[in-house]
Design an enzyme around this catalytic site. Sequence first.
Site, PDB file in Angstrom:
ATOM      1  N   ILE A 108       0.728  -1.109  -0.030  1.00 31.94           N
ATOM      2  CA  ILE A 108       0.005   0.009   0.048  1.00 31.94           C
ATOM      3  C   ILE A 108       0.864   1.234   0.030  1.00 31.94           C
ATOM      4  O   ILE A 108       0.617   2.161  -0.802  1.00 31.94           O
ATOM      5  CB  ILE A 108      -0.990   0.004   1.160  1.00 31.94           C
ATOM      6  N   ASP A 109       1.868   1.252   0.720  1.00 31.99           N
ATOM      7  CA  ASP A 109       2.946   2.354   1.017  1.00 31.99           C
ATOM      8  C   ASP A 109       3.526   2.597  -0.517  1.00 31.99           C
ATOM      9  O   ASP A 109       3.932   3.479  -0.942  1.00 31.99           O
ATOM     10  CB  ASP A 109       3.806   2.363   2.084  1.00 31.99           C
ATOM     11  N   ALA A 110       3.945   1.475  -1.047  1.00 30.61           N
ATOM     12  CA  ALA A 110       4.765   1.361  -2.596  1.00 30.61           C
ATOM     13  C   ALA A 110       3.821   2.200  -3.393  1.00 30.61           C
ATOM     14  O   ALA A 110       4.154   3.134  -4.316  1.00 30.61           O
ATOM     15  CB  ALA A 110       5.305   0.056  -2.715  1.00 30.61           C
TER      16      ALA A 110
END
Length: 82
Positions: free
Chosen positions: A59-61
């Site tokens: 998700i952060d990527a």
Amino acid sequence: MEHVLGFVALSCGLIIGLGAIGACLGIAIMGSKYLEAAARQPELMNELQTKMFLLAGLIDAAFLIGVGIAMMFAFANPFVVQ
């Protein structure tokens, strides 16, 4: 020319802001579902935790890819002809 740069700045802010909101909501929902699943079946906590951290990284990527695209438009905009 100036109005084009203003729209670029506005769009970069929207890309980063909406991406951050989406990533925060996604991680919050995933964390709450992890806690629910761990409360229902404590014996699966280690497997669930591993999968949760993997998904948090993905998700952060996705958010950071959006930040990279916004920075590309901010500093090396291919649409503005000089």
